[in-house]
Scaffold this motif. Structure first.
Motif, short mmCIF file in Angstrom:
data_model
loop_
_atom_site.label_atom_id
_atom_site.label_comp_id
_atom_site.label_asym_id
_atom_site.label_seq_id
_atom_site.Cartn_x
_atom_site.Cartn_y
_atom_site.Cartn_z
N PHE A 49 -3.55 6.72 7.11
CA PHE A 49 -4.49 6.21 6.12
C PHE A 49 -3.67 5.72 4.93
O PHE A 49 -2.88 6.47 4.36
CB PHE A 49 -5.48 7.29 5.72
N VAL A 50 -3.88 4.45 4.59
CA VAL A 50 -3.08 3.79 3.57
C VAL A 50 -3.99 3.27 2.46
O VAL A 50 -4.97 2.57 2.73
CB VAL A 50 -2.28 2.61 4.18
N GLY A 65 0.82 -1.21 0.00
CA GLY A 65 0.00 0.00 0.00
C GLY A 65 0.85 1.26 0.00
O GLY A 65 2.09 1.20 -0.01
N ARG A 66 0.18 2.40 0.00
CA ARG A 66 0.88 3.69 0.02
C ARG A 66 0.26 4.59 1.07
O ARG A 66 -0.97 4.69 1.17
CB ARG A 66 0.80 4.35 -1.35
N VAL A 67 1.11 5.24 1.87
CA VAL A 67 0.63 6.15 2.91
C VAL A 67 0.08 7.40 2.25
O VAL A 67 0.81 8.13 1.56
CB VAL A 67 1.77 6.52 3.89
N GLU A 82 5.69 3.58 0.44
CA GLU A 82 4.99 2.33 0.13
C GLU A 82 5.30 1.33 1.24
O GLU A 82 6.46 1.14 1.62
CB GLU A 82 5.43 1.80 -1.23
N ILE A 83 4.26 0.71 1.77
CA ILE A 83 4.36 -0.12 2.97
C ILE A 83 3.53 -1.39 2.79
O ILE A 83 2.49 -1.38 2.13
CB ILE A 83 3.87 0.69 4.21
N VAL A 84 4.02 -2.49 3.35
CA VAL A 84 3.29 -3.75 3.29
C VAL A 84 2.36 -3.83 4.51
O VAL A 84 2.81 -3.70 5.65
CB VAL A 84 4.26 -4.95 3.28
N VAL A 85 1.06 -4.01 4.25
CA VAL A 85 0.07 -4.05 5.33
C VAL A 85 -0.83 -5.27 5.16
O VAL A 85 -0.97 -5.81 4.06
CB VAL A 85 -0.80 -2.78 5.37
N GLN A 86 -1.43 -5.67 6.27
CA GLN A 86 -2.36 -6.80 6.27
C GLN A 86 -3.70 -6.34 6.86
O GLN A 86 -3.74 -5.70 7.90
CB GLN A 86 -1.81 -7.96 7.09
#
Length: 399
Positions: free
Chosen positions: A61-62, A48-50, A96-100
């Motif tokens: 919020f992503v 995702g992206r912040v 850009e960040i990995v989220v679940q």
């Protein structure tokens, strides 16, 4: 009491749902409905992206897909983020960040996400973060001690801190063999290592892990303890067959249901079970009934005796409340009710009966796999409960 898992197609208001049901004896105790036209996001892992930081509420919020965003609680991140830059650095808009996804969207709220990635099996859960071994709070002290010793011997790389993974022994691990635990660990660690290693190399909005492609949660949770798993969905059957064979769950009989005369939904009376689980009124064997009313802030449950009181009034009141408590514990779990729950039991004149009722209810909710707590009885004799929010309640799933 025998337990079975039933996974069947249910046509409902013009849509096709796949209903997952845990049946104890003759009663369903858990119901989950997945619309085949609207895939669930719960458990999925995305790049995702912040889009916006919210320092006042320690969140961000992503966006994880085109026109889809989630809320990331930064206060719960302990070991840094999996970013397309050095891990653990400060988060900025545009990163850009990995989220679940850990909680589905509910009413007006966005889905909730975490940066602490995790994968679950029937006996273990692995998560990205501090290398440590812990146990489910539902395990007995002697079980926790045995499993931690087993983990230290079986997973020395975690004890030594050479892998960025933590392991949680789930409740079912108490009955699992060492070989089953070892095989599940190897499977989960391989998947999680691949996500951690290659996740930051994938393009924005890539889905790194899709939970709907995995084994259904009911199967993972109850495969060691159910006598039968029956389904009329070919894809689900193949996924479960491979899972049961891999883990040697030979006591769980897997059945592919195929009958030209009667559907599995009709045979199991699933449509009626769903209708009853959506009805606000629940009848009790004694003649009393419950009224369950979800609101924006909480769920209110009212207990009614349903008939004139006579004879030994105190004994009758307690027996109705006890019967209601048993059904309330089942309905909360069946309907997927979460958050704050207020129960208005029938008033009893004796304080000792109120305390007994609270203790009885506490014992019932301990059987719920979702953390549920009986808080107290208020001055107005309303019983307060809380239940962790994980997925949308059944009523929202069926919309």
């Amino acid at each position: 009491m025998s337990k079975r898992v039933v996974i069947a197609h249910l046509p409902w208001e013009g849509k096709d749902y796949l209903v997952h049901t845990l049946v104890e004896g003759e009663k369903p105790v858990e119901l989950t409905a997945l619309c085949r036209e609207k895939e669930t996001l719960l458990g999925n892992i995305y790049v995702g992206r912040v889009e916006k930081l919210a320092p006042g509420i320690r969140g961000a919020f992503v966006s994880f897909a085109e026109q889809q965003s989630c809320f990331l609680d930064l206060s719960r991140v302990k070991e840094g983020y999996l970013l397309k830059k050095a891990p653990g650095t400060e988060l900025h808009v545009g990163d850009e960040i990995v989220v679940q996804i850990q909680r589905e969207a509910q009413k007006t709220k966005l889905p909730s996400a975490t940066a602490e990635l995790s994968l679950s099996g029937s006996a273990l859960a692995l998560y990205y973060g501090k290398p440590e071994i812990s146990c489910s709070g539902r395990l007995l002290p002697e079980q926790k001690k045995r499993l931690k010793e087993l983990g230290s011997r079986m997973f020395p790389e975690l004890s030594g801190g050479s892998l960025p993974f933590g392991v949680i022994f789930r409740t079912a691990s108490a009955d699992a063999s060492e070989e089953e635990i070892r095989q599940e660990y190897l499977e989960l660690s391989e998947k999680l290592a691949r996500i951690v290693q290659y996740g930051t190399m994938r393009s924005l909005y890539s889905c790194l892990y899709r939970a709907s492609d995995a084994v259904p949660e009911l199967v993972k949770r109850y495969a060691p303890s159910v006598s039968e798993l029956v389904t009329d969905d070919r894809e689900t059957y193949e996924i479960c067959r491979e899972y049961l064979e891999r883990h040697d769950f030979h006591d769980c009989r897997l059945t592919w249901y195929e009958d030209q005369l009667t559907t599995l939904t009709k045979k199991e009376n699933l449509e009626n079970h769903v209708k009853q689980a959506l009805d606000k009124r629940v009848d009790l064997p004694s003649g009393g009934f419950l009224v369950i009313e979800p609101t924006e802030a909480l769920t209110a449950i009212d207990v009614n005796s349903g008939k004139q009181l006579g004879g030994r009034k105190n004994t009758f009141l307690y027996s109705v409340n006890q019967e209601a408590a048993r059904e309330i514990a089942r309905q909360i779990r069946l309907r997927g009710i979460s958050g704050l729950i207020l129960v208005d039991f029938i008033n009893m004149p004796e304080k000792e009966q109120e305390e007994r009722l609270l203790g009885f209810l506490q014992g019932l909710v301990r059987e719920d796999p979702v953390p549920t707590k009986v808080v107290d009885m208020t001055a107005l004799h309303l019983v307060e409960l809380t239940r962790k929010k994980i997925r949308r309640p059944l009523a929202e799933q069926m919309k």
